[in-house]
Design an enzyme around this catalytic site. Structure first.
Site, PDB file in Angstrom:
ATOM      1  N   TYR A 178       0.862  -1.184   0.000  1.00  0.00           N
ATOM      2  CA  TYR A 178       0.000   0.000   0.000  1.00  0.00           C
ATOM      3  C   TYR A 178       0.903   1.240   0.000  1.00  0.00           C
ATOM      4  O   TYR A 178       1.371   1.691   1.043  1.00  0.00           O
ATOM      5  CB  TYR A 178      -0.914   0.049   1.229  1.00  0.00           C
ATOM      6  CG  TYR A 178      -1.778  -1.163   1.472  1.00  0.00           C
ATOM      7  CD1 TYR A 178      -2.019  -2.116   0.475  1.00  0.00           C
ATOM      8  CD2 TYR A 178      -2.367  -1.374   2.717  1.00  0.00           C
ATOM      9  CE1 TYR A 178      -2.804  -3.227   0.723  1.00  0.00           C
ATOM     10  CE2 TYR A 178      -3.163  -2.475   2.964  1.00  0.00           C
ATOM     11  CZ  TYR A 178      -3.372  -3.403   1.969  1.00  0.00           C
ATOM     12  OH  TYR A 178      -4.160  -4.504   2.224  1.00  0.00           O
ATOM     13  N   SER A 199      -1.824 -14.657   3.716  1.00  0.00           N
ATOM     14  CA  SER A 199      -2.852 -13.968   2.947  1.00  0.00           C
ATOM     15  C   SER A 199      -2.843 -14.496   1.521  1.00  0.00           C
ATOM     16  O   SER A 199      -1.771 -14.670   0.923  1.00  0.00           O
ATOM     17  CB  SER A 199      -2.579 -12.462   2.957  1.00  0.00           C
ATOM     18  OG  SER A 199      -3.606 -11.746   2.333  1.00  0.00           O
ATOM     19  N   TYR A 252     -11.155  -9.903   3.677  1.00  0.00           N
ATOM     20  CA  TYR A 252     -11.043  -8.556   3.117  1.00  0.00           C
ATOM     21  C   TYR A 252     -12.059  -8.395   1.986  1.00  0.00           C
ATOM     22  O   TYR A 252     -12.677  -9.367   1.554  1.00  0.00           O
ATOM     23  CB  TYR A 252      -9.616  -8.225   2.667  1.00  0.00           C
ATOM     24  CG  TYR A 252      -9.048  -9.036   1.526  1.00  0.00           C
ATOM     25  CD1 TYR A 252      -9.454  -8.830   0.206  1.00  0.00           C
ATOM     26  CD2 TYR A 252      -8.055  -9.984   1.756  1.00  0.00           C
ATOM     27  CE1 TYR A 252      -8.897  -9.548  -0.842  1.00  0.00           C
ATOM     28  CE2 TYR A 252      -7.493 -10.720   0.715  1.00  0.00           C
ATOM     29  CZ  TYR A 252      -7.915 -10.488  -0.584  1.00  0.00           C
ATOM     30  OH  TYR A 252      -7.383 -11.213  -1.623  1.00  0.00           O
ATOM     31  N   SER A 293     -16.345  -3.952  -2.793  1.00  0.00           N
ATOM     32  CA  SER A 293     -16.093  -2.698  -3.522  1.00  0.00           C
ATOM     33  C   SER A 293     -17.273  -1.735  -3.456  1.00  0.00           C
ATOM     34  O   SER A 293     -17.547  -0.991  -4.398  1.00  0.00           O
ATOM     35  CB  SER A 293     -15.723  -2.993  -4.984  1.00  0.00           C
ATOM     36  OG  SER A 293     -14.573  -3.795  -5.050  1.00  0.00           O
TER      37      SER A 293
END
Length: 327
Positions: A60, A157, A205, A210
């Site tokens: 990120y 993950s 997640y 979205s």
């Protein structure tokens, strides 16, 4: 109000069942027009509103999200919340390569500690599996860091069930993070039961798909080609219309709780016995504050079942992930 706490895996790491995903905090490579100040404010809003798990990652903003999260949490008691980050992306060749080599992961953890300005991480995830490193060797590197007190819980993950089993050969894995929502339910059949049987926590997640599961879209929506939603299967027909119909079943339940559709969906995850912590993202502090109110929504068994049934069709539709894995 004091909210219930969940325990991560077999560790003593505690968190609230609602966390905060921070890919829009400094994730300038993921979202346009991000401002550092907005990112700092939304992290502080999470901690000020009872959220006790911050989830970030090196990728990120290539470390910038970690730096901002580290700044934002400076005014809070470090022991009052859990901090998770992720790594596996190697840019040393000039291109992104997924790398789970023990030496690389060890260096990644040390770099994350510096950027976050902390001496320990509550959870460290291998962000993606690579194709060559034996999974148990990669986890072994994190176990050595745990023994040194630098991380408290070991996570994976985007690992498949078979990869999770291989990685957990020595029983060191505490938590798995992957895409899961009312619209992406394929993990309910295999991965999530395995995790529960082995006392491994599950953190979904993209829980709001979205934004689709916030209830803000209708049949007339369209997205420009450069909007990532134009490429996501959830927004393609006939899947999109099926989702809108299922969302309509949530609205009266939300109204009964004086809650939004998004808060009601988050409450559903928090009551799912196979889910440990759900981590919706946000771009503004006001969104974090609204999401945090889901901690106060408790669904009845009948309401939980009504929502489960409305989305039952998505248990058998496997559309793959919303976004393609790297590498």
């Amino acid at each position: 109000m004091t909210h219930k706490q969940v325990t991560i895996g077999k560790t003593d790491v505690q968190a609230t069942p609602l966390g905060l995903g921070t890919n829009a905090v400094g994730g300038y490579n993921l979202f346009p027009n991000l401002k550092d100040e907005d990112g700092l404010n939304l992290v502080k809003a999470g901690l000020n509103n009872g959220i006790k798990l911050l989830d970030t990652a090196y990728v990120y903003g290539l470390g910038h999200s970690e730096e901002l999260v580290g700044q934002a949490m400076h005014d809070f008691d470090r022991h009052s919340f859990a901090l998770a980050t992720k790594g596996a992306q190697d840019f040393s060749s000039g291109e992104q390569v997924i790398n789970n080599d023990p030496k690389f992961l060890t260096a990644q953890v040390e770099a994350s500690l510096k950027r976050l300005n902390t001496d320990y991480l509550d959870i460290y995830y291998i962000h993606f599996p690579d194709k060559q490193t034996p999974k148990a060797e990669a986890v072994g590197a994190l176990q050595r860091l745990r023994e040194q007190g630098k991380i408290r819980a070991i996570g994976l993950s985007n690992f498949s069930l078979d990869q999770v089993k291989e990685a957990n050969a020595d029983g060191y894995v505490d938590v798995v993070e992957d895409e899961f929502s009312l619209l992406h339910r394929d993990h309910e059949a295999d991965l999530m039961p395995y995790l529960k049987d082995h006392q491994i926590s599950f953190v979904p997640y993209f829980p709001l798909a979205s934004g689709l599961l916030t209830g803000k879209y209708d049949q007339d929506v369209s997205f420009p080609a450069d909007d990532i939603r134009s490429q996501i299967s959830d927004f393609q027909e006939p899947r999109y219309s099926q989702a809108l119909k299922a969302i309509d079943a949530i609205r009266p339940i939300a109204d009964a709780h004086q809650a939004t559709v998004a808060q009601t969906v988050l409450a559903w995850y928090m009551q799912d016995p196979l889910v440990s912590v759900v981590i919706p993202g946000a771009k503004r502090a006001a969104q974090v504050e609204a999401n945090a109110q889901a901690l106060d929504v408790t669904l009845s068994d009948a309401e939980y079942q009504t929502i489960d049934t409305a989305f039952s069709g998505f248990k058998t539709i496997t559309s793959g992930k919303s976004l393609a894995d790297p590498d």
